[in-house]
Enzyme design. Structure first.
Site, PDB file in Angstrom:
ATOM      1  N   ASP A  11      57.162   6.285  45.889  1.00  0.00           N
ATOM      2  CA  ASP A  11      57.519   6.351  44.477  1.00  0.00           C
ATOM      3  C   ASP A  11      56.865   7.522  43.767  1.00  0.00           C
ATOM      4  O   ASP A  11      55.980   8.180  44.300  1.00  0.00           O
ATOM      5  CB  ASP A  11      57.057   5.071  43.774  1.00  0.00           C
ATOM      6  CG  ASP A  11      58.042   3.937  43.963  1.00  0.00           C
ATOM      7  OD1 ASP A  11      59.127   4.184  44.489  1.00  0.00           O
ATOM      8  OD2 ASP A  11      57.698   2.807  43.578  1.00  0.00           O
ATOM      9  N   LYS A  37      61.987   6.574  40.736  1.00  0.00           N
ATOM     10  CA  LYS A  37      62.921   6.395  39.618  1.00  0.00           C
ATOM     11  C   LYS A  37      62.144   6.710  38.357  1.00  0.00           C
ATOM     12  O   LYS A  37      61.006   6.289  38.207  1.00  0.00           O
ATOM     13  CB  LYS A  37      63.438   4.950  39.563  1.00  0.00           C
ATOM     14  CG  LYS A  37      64.344   4.621  40.728  1.00  0.00           C
ATOM     15  CD  LYS A  37      64.834   3.206  40.671  1.00  0.00           C
ATOM     16  CE  LYS A  37      63.894   2.218  41.329  1.00  0.00           C
ATOM     17  NZ  LYS A  37      63.645   2.445  42.743  1.00  0.00           N
ATOM     18  N   MET A  93      55.067  -0.216  30.842  1.00  0.00           N
ATOM     19  CA  MET A  93      56.255   0.585  30.535  1.00  0.00           C
ATOM     20  C   MET A  93      56.418   0.776  29.033  1.00  0.00           C
ATOM     21  O   MET A  93      57.496   0.594  28.466  1.00  0.00           O
ATOM     22  CB  MET A  93      57.502  -0.061  31.164  1.00  0.00           C
ATOM     23  CG  MET A  93      57.472   0.073  32.674  1.00  0.00           C
ATOM     24  SD  MET A  93      58.779  -0.777  33.527  1.00  0.00           S
ATOM     25  CE  MET A  93      58.036  -2.344  33.850  1.00  0.00           C
TER      26      MET A  93
HETATM   27  C1  LIG Z   1      57.466   0.314  37.353  1.00  0.00           C
HETATM   28  S1  LIG Z   1      55.903  -0.179  36.708  1.00  0.00           S
HETATM   29  C2  LIG Z   1      54.983  -0.319  38.198  1.00  0.00           C
HETATM   30  C3  LIG Z   1      53.657  -1.030  38.055  1.00  0.00           C
HETATM   31  C4  LIG Z   1      52.883  -1.087  39.338  1.00  0.00           C
HETATM   32  N1  LIG Z   1      53.590  -1.864  40.330  1.00  0.00           N
HETATM   33  C5  LIG Z   1      51.473  -1.661  39.167  1.00  0.00           C
HETATM   34  O1  LIG Z   1      51.153  -2.725  39.720  1.00  0.00           O
HETATM   35  O2  LIG Z   1      50.666  -0.984  38.521  1.00  0.00           O
HETATM   36  C6  LIG Z   1      55.363   1.324  36.012  1.00  0.00           C
HETATM   37  C7  LIG Z   1      54.481   1.094  34.798  1.00  0.00           C
HETATM   38  O3  LIG Z   1      53.183   0.712  35.232  1.00  0.00           O
HETATM   39  C8  LIG Z   1      52.221   1.226  34.338  1.00  0.00           C
HETATM   40  N2  LIG Z   1      51.320   2.107  35.091  1.00  0.00           N
HETATM   41  C9  LIG Z   1      51.381   2.406  36.387  1.00  0.00           C
HETATM   42  N3  LIG Z   1      50.352   3.194  36.749  1.00  0.00           N
HETATM   43  C10 LIG Z   1      49.624   3.396  35.633  1.00  0.00           C
HETATM   44  C11 LIG Z   1      48.422   4.103  35.342  1.00  0.00           C
HETATM   45  N4  LIG Z   1      47.772   4.770  36.298  1.00  0.00           N
HETATM   46  N5  LIG Z   1      47.954   4.091  34.069  1.00  0.00           N
HETATM   47  C12 LIG Z   1      48.602   3.401  33.093  1.00  0.00           C
HETATM   48  N6  LIG Z   1      49.732   2.706  33.312  1.00  0.00           N
HETATM   49  C13 LIG Z   1      50.229   2.693  34.565  1.00  0.00           C
HETATM   50  C14 LIG Z   1      52.975   1.964  33.231  1.00  0.00           C
HETATM   51  O4  LIG Z   1      53.202   1.052  32.188  1.00  0.00           O
HETATM   52  C15 LIG Z   1      54.263   2.312  33.943  1.00  0.00           C
HETATM   53  O5  LIG Z   1      55.309   2.524  33.025  1.00  0.00           O
END
Ligand SMILES: C[S@@+](CC[C@H](N)C(=O)[O-])C[C@H]1O[C@@H](n2cnc3c(N)ncnc32)[C@H](O)[C@@H]1O
Length: 256
Positions: free
Chosen positions: A40, A62, A172
Protein backbone atom coordinates in the site's frame (compact mmCIF):
# COMPACT_ATOMS: atom_id res chain seq x y z
CA UNK A 1 1.66 -21.96 11.11
CA UNK A 2 -2.08 -22.19 10.60
CA UNK A 3 -4.66 -24.32 12.42
CA UNK A 4 -3.69 -27.33 10.28
CA UNK A 5 -0.03 -27.12 11.34
CA UNK A 6 1.25 -26.00 7.93
CA UNK A 7 2.87 -22.75 6.91
CA UNK A 8 0.51 -20.87 4.55
CA UNK A 9 2.04 -19.38 1.41
CA UNK A 10 -0.13 -16.25 1.57
CA UNK A 11 0.01 -13.72 4.42
CA UNK A 12 -1.90 -10.56 5.21
CA UNK A 13 0.69 -8.48 7.03
CA UNK A 14 0.49 -5.20 8.94
CA UNK A 15 3.38 -2.86 8.15
CA UNK A 16 2.89 -0.66 11.21
CA UNK A 17 2.16 3.06 11.34
CA UNK A 18 5.20 4.36 9.48
CA UNK A 19 8.45 4.22 11.48
CA UNK A 20 10.13 1.04 10.15
CA UNK A 21 11.22 0.21 13.71
CA UNK A 22 7.56 -0.48 14.48
CA UNK A 23 7.28 -3.26 11.88
CA UNK A 24 7.07 -6.63 13.65
CA UNK A 25 9.74 -9.36 13.65
CA UNK A 26 7.18 -11.85 12.33
CA UNK A 27 6.25 -9.47 9.52
CA UNK A 28 9.91 -9.17 8.51
CA UNK A 29 10.28 -12.97 8.57
CA UNK A 30 7.40 -13.63 6.15
CA UNK A 31 8.43 -10.68 3.97
CA UNK A 32 11.92 -12.18 3.57
CA UNK A 33 10.35 -15.37 2.23
CA UNK A 34 7.89 -13.75 -0.19
CA UNK A 35 8.00 -14.12 -3.98
CA UNK A 36 5.42 -11.37 -4.46
CA UNK A 37 4.63 -8.37 -2.23
CA UNK A 38 1.46 -6.36 -2.86
CA UNK A 39 1.88 -3.18 -0.86
CA UNK A 40 0.00 0.00 0.00
CA UNK A 41 0.74 3.72 -0.05
CA UNK A 42 1.24 4.01 3.72
CA UNK A 43 4.10 1.49 3.91
CA UNK A 44 7.52 2.98 4.72
CA UNK A 45 10.11 2.21 1.99
CA UNK A 46 12.49 0.83 4.67
CA UNK A 47 9.93 -1.87 5.51
CA UNK A 48 10.04 -3.06 1.90
CA UNK A 49 13.80 -3.58 2.23
CA UNK A 50 13.06 -6.74 4.21
CA UNK A 51 11.89 -8.33 0.94
CA UNK A 52 14.52 -10.42 -0.84
CA UNK A 53 16.13 -8.86 -3.91
CA UNK A 54 14.37 -11.08 -6.45
CA UNK A 55 10.88 -10.56 -5.04
CA UNK A 56 8.25 -8.89 -7.22
CA UNK A 57 7.05 -5.70 -5.46
CA UNK A 58 3.69 -4.44 -6.69
CA UNK A 59 2.20 -1.12 -5.57
CA UNK A 60 -1.56 -1.43 -5.19
CA UNK A 61 -2.20 1.72 -3.15
CA UNK A 62 -5.44 3.61 -3.18
CA UNK A 63 -5.45 7.34 -2.54
CA UNK A 64 -8.82 7.94 -0.96
CA UNK A 65 -10.29 4.53 -0.19
CA UNK A 66 -13.66 3.40 -1.43
CA UNK A 67 -12.65 2.65 -5.03
CA UNK A 68 -14.43 -0.63 -5.50
CA UNK A 69 -12.76 -1.47 -8.82
CA UNK A 70 -9.26 -0.93 -7.46
CA UNK A 71 -10.00 -3.13 -4.48
CA UNK A 72 -11.38 -5.84 -6.76
CA UNK A 73 -8.24 -5.64 -8.88
CA UNK A 74 -6.07 -6.02 -5.79
CA UNK A 75 -8.02 -9.08 -4.73
CA UNK A 76 -7.79 -10.51 -8.26
CA UNK A 77 -3.99 -10.09 -8.21
CA UNK A 78 -3.76 -11.63 -4.76
CA UNK A 79 -5.72 -14.69 -5.86
CA UNK A 80 -3.88 -15.01 -9.19
CA UNK A 81 -0.41 -15.00 -7.59
CA UNK A 82 -1.56 -17.37 -4.85
CA UNK A 83 -3.05 -19.81 -7.40
CA UNK A 84 0.30 -19.90 -9.21
CA UNK A 85 1.77 -21.24 -5.98
CA UNK A 86 3.77 -18.13 -5.16
CA UNK A 87 4.51 -17.03 -1.64
CA UNK A 88 2.53 -13.82 -1.41
CA UNK A 89 2.58 -11.06 1.18
CA UNK A 90 -0.22 -8.51 1.16
CA UNK A 91 1.41 -5.69 3.10
CA UNK A 92 -0.93 -3.07 4.52
CA UNK A 93 -0.32 0.08 6.57
CA UNK A 94 -0.91 -0.22 10.32
CA UNK A 95 -2.94 -3.34 11.08
CA UNK A 96 -4.59 -5.11 8.14
CA UNK A 97 -7.99 -5.23 9.82
CA UNK A 98 -8.24 -1.67 11.14
CA UNK A 99 -9.98 0.31 8.38
CA UNK A 100 -7.71 -1.48 5.95
CA UNK A 101 -10.17 -3.70 4.08
CA UNK A 102 -8.01 -6.65 5.04
CA UNK A 103 -11.16 -8.51 6.05
CA UNK A 104 -12.41 -8.38 2.47
CA UNK A 105 -9.14 -9.85 1.23
CA UNK A 106 -9.29 -12.57 3.88
CA UNK A 107 -12.87 -13.39 2.83
CA UNK A 108 -11.82 -13.66 -0.82
CA UNK A 109 -8.96 -16.02 0.06
CA UNK A 110 -11.24 -18.11 2.26
CA UNK A 111 -13.90 -18.34 -0.49
CA UNK A 112 -11.24 -19.41 -2.96
CA UNK A 113 -10.06 -22.11 -0.54
CA UNK A 114 -6.57 -20.59 -0.29
CA UNK A 115 -5.00 -20.98 3.17
CA UNK A 116 -3.54 -17.77 4.54
CA UNK A 117 -1.86 -16.45 7.66
CA UNK A 118 -2.28 -13.09 9.36
CA UNK A 119 0.53 -11.05 10.88
CA UNK A 120 -1.02 -8.25 12.95
CA UNK A 121 0.44 -4.78 12.66
CA UNK A 122 0.80 -1.85 15.04
CA UNK A 123 -2.17 0.33 14.18
CA UNK A 124 -1.69 4.05 13.74
CA UNK A 125 -4.80 4.54 15.86
CA UNK A 126 -2.85 3.61 18.97
CA UNK A 127 0.75 4.16 17.88
CA UNK A 128 0.47 7.66 16.43
CA UNK A 129 -1.16 9.11 19.58
CA UNK A 130 1.32 7.22 21.82
CA UNK A 131 4.31 8.47 19.85
CA UNK A 132 2.86 11.98 20.14
CA UNK A 133 2.56 11.66 23.94
CA UNK A 134 -1.16 10.91 24.03
CA UNK A 135 -2.26 7.74 25.85
CA UNK A 136 -5.60 6.69 24.38
CA UNK A 137 -6.80 5.50 27.80
CA UNK A 138 -5.75 6.84 31.20
CA UNK A 139 -7.06 5.88 34.63
CA UNK A 140 -9.46 8.52 35.84
CA UNK A 141 -9.66 10.32 32.50
CA UNK A 142 -10.70 7.82 29.85
CA UNK A 143 -11.75 4.22 30.45
CA UNK A 144 -12.90 3.74 26.87
CA UNK A 145 -11.69 4.68 23.43
CA UNK A 146 -13.58 4.64 20.15
CA UNK A 147 -11.83 4.14 16.82
CA UNK A 148 -13.95 5.38 13.97
CA UNK A 149 -13.68 6.39 10.35
CA UNK A 150 -14.57 9.93 9.29
CA UNK A 151 -15.41 8.65 5.83
CA UNK A 152 -18.69 10.13 4.70
CA UNK A 153 -19.39 7.12 2.50
CA UNK A 154 -22.61 5.32 3.41
CA UNK A 155 -24.06 8.24 5.35
CA UNK A 156 -21.01 9.02 7.52
CA UNK A 157 -20.42 8.28 11.18
CA UNK A 158 -22.91 8.39 14.04
CA UNK A 159 -21.66 11.69 15.45
CA UNK A 160 -23.87 11.57 18.55
CA UNK A 161 -22.34 8.24 19.51
CA UNK A 162 -18.79 9.41 18.78
CA UNK A 163 -19.27 12.63 20.74
CA UNK A 164 -19.92 10.59 23.91
CA UNK A 165 -16.75 8.48 23.77
CA UNK A 166 -14.21 9.43 26.49
CA UNK A 167 -11.48 9.24 23.84
CA UNK A 168 -12.26 9.39 20.15
CA UNK A 169 -9.68 8.51 17.50
CA UNK A 170 -11.01 9.42 14.09
CA UNK A 171 -9.31 7.95 11.00
CA UNK A 172 -9.28 9.35 7.46
CA UNK A 173 -9.94 12.84 8.68
CA UNK A 174 -7.74 14.82 6.20
CA UNK A 175 -9.80 17.38 4.32
CA UNK A 176 -12.82 16.61 6.48
CA UNK A 177 -11.32 18.01 9.70
CA UNK A 178 -13.63 21.04 9.89
CA UNK A 179 -16.68 18.91 9.09
CA UNK A 180 -15.75 16.44 11.83
CA UNK A 181 -15.07 19.00 14.55
CA UNK A 182 -18.29 20.90 13.72
CA UNK A 183 -20.30 17.68 13.79
CA UNK A 184 -18.87 16.68 17.18
CA UNK A 185 -19.65 20.13 18.63
CA UNK A 186 -23.17 20.01 17.20
CA UNK A 187 -23.58 16.57 18.77
CA UNK A 188 -22.79 17.99 22.20
CA UNK A 189 -19.02 17.62 22.71
CA UNK A 190 -17.77 20.59 24.75
CA UNK A 191 -15.98 23.33 22.82
CA UNK A 192 -13.02 23.29 25.22
CA UNK A 193 -12.38 19.52 24.96
CA UNK A 194 -8.65 19.00 24.29
CA UNK A 195 -8.10 17.76 20.75
CA UNK A 196 -5.21 16.99 18.42
CA UNK A 197 -4.51 16.28 14.80
CA UNK A 198 -1.60 13.94 14.20
CA UNK A 199 -0.34 13.93 10.65
CA UNK A 200 2.13 11.28 9.47
CA UNK A 201 2.49 9.95 13.01
CA UNK A 202 5.85 8.18 13.63
CA UNK A 203 7.11 9.19 10.15
CA UNK A 204 10.11 11.52 9.85
CA UNK A 205 7.78 14.45 9.04
CA UNK A 206 5.24 13.82 11.83
CA UNK A 207 3.37 16.87 13.01
CA UNK A 208 1.08 17.22 16.01
CA UNK A 209 -1.27 20.17 16.37
CA UNK A 210 -3.34 20.54 19.52
CA UNK A 211 -6.07 22.91 20.63
CA UNK A 212 -9.58 23.08 22.03
CA UNK A 213 -11.99 21.16 19.80
CA UNK A 214 -13.74 24.35 18.68
CA UNK A 215 -10.47 25.92 17.49
CA UNK A 216 -8.57 22.96 16.13
CA UNK A 217 -9.73 23.05 12.50
CA UNK A 218 -8.74 26.72 12.14
CA UNK A 219 -5.37 26.06 13.78
CA UNK A 220 -4.52 22.87 11.96
CA UNK A 221 -6.23 23.27 8.58
CA UNK A 222 -3.67 25.60 7.00
CA UNK A 223 -0.76 23.50 8.30
CA UNK A 224 -1.85 20.08 7.06
CA UNK A 225 0.17 18.77 4.10
CA UNK A 226 -2.08 16.01 2.84
CA UNK A 227 -0.40 13.16 4.77
CA UNK A 228 -2.39 10.51 6.66
CA UNK A 229 -4.05 12.20 9.64
CA UNK A 230 -5.95 11.26 12.78
CA UNK A 231 -8.16 13.44 14.94
CA UNK A 232 -7.92 12.62 18.66
CA UNK A 233 -10.52 14.12 20.99
CA UNK A 234 -10.66 13.78 24.77
CA UNK A 235 -9.14 14.80 28.07
CA UNK A 236 -6.15 12.50 27.40
CA UNK A 237 -4.88 15.02 24.85
CA UNK A 238 -4.35 17.43 27.74
CA UNK A 239 -1.75 15.05 29.18
CA UNK A 240 0.50 15.62 26.18
CA UNK A 241 0.43 19.35 26.73
CA UNK A 242 1.24 18.86 30.43
CA UNK A 243 4.04 16.39 29.67
CA UNK A 244 5.57 18.54 26.95
CA UNK A 245 5.48 21.58 29.26
CA UNK A 246 7.05 19.56 32.12
CA UNK A 247 9.76 18.08 29.89
CA UNK A 248 10.68 21.48 28.57
CA UNK A 249 10.97 22.69 32.15
CA UNK A 250 13.46 19.94 33.07
CA UNK A 251 17.07 21.20 32.99
CA UNK A 252 19.03 19.61 30.14
CA UNK A 253 21.32 17.46 32.31
CA UNK A 254 18.28 15.73 33.88
CA UNK A 255 16.30 15.40 30.65
CA UNK A 256 18.08 12.34 29.20
C1 LIG B 1 -7.12 3.19 5.12
S1 LIG B 1 -6.79 3.68 6.78
C2 LIG B 1 -5.65 2.43 7.25
C3 LIG B 1 -5.37 2.35 8.73
C4 LIG B 1 -4.36 1.30 9.08
N1 LIG B 1 -4.85 -0.02 8.75
C5 LIG B 1 -3.96 1.33 10.56
O1 LIG B 1 -4.21 0.36 11.30
O2 LIG B 1 -3.31 2.31 10.95
C6 LIG B 1 -5.79 5.08 6.50
C7 LIG B 1 -5.95 6.12 7.60
O3 LIG B 1 -5.22 5.70 8.74
C8 LIG B 1 -4.70 6.83 9.40
N2 LIG B 1 -3.23 6.72 9.43
C9 LIG B 1 -2.49 5.74 8.92
N3 LIG B 1 -1.19 5.93 9.19
C10 LIG B 1 -1.12 7.07 9.90
C11 LIG B 1 -0.06 7.80 10.51
N4 LIG B 1 1.21 7.38 10.42
N5 LIG B 1 -0.35 8.95 11.17
C12 LIG B 1 -1.64 9.38 11.27
N6 LIG B 1 -2.68 8.72 10.74
C13 LIG B 1 -2.43 7.58 10.07
C14 LIG B 1 -5.17 8.07 8.63
O4 LIG B 1 -6.38 8.49 9.21
C15 LIG B 1 -5.41 7.48 7.26
O5 LIG B 1 -6.32 8.26 6.52
Amino acid sequence: MNDHGTMPRVHLVGAGPGDPGLFTLRGAEVLRQADVVLHDRLVHPEVLRHARSGALLVYVGKEGGGEQVAQEETIAQLLAHARRGRRVVRLKGGDPFVFGRGGEEAMALARAGIPFGVVPGVSSGIAAPAAAGIPVTHRGLAAAVTFASASLARGGPDWAHLARSPTLVLFMVGHGLAVATRALLAAGRAAQTPAAVIESGTWEDQQVITGPLAELADRAGPRLRGGPALLVVGEVVGLRDAWVAATLAIPEERAS
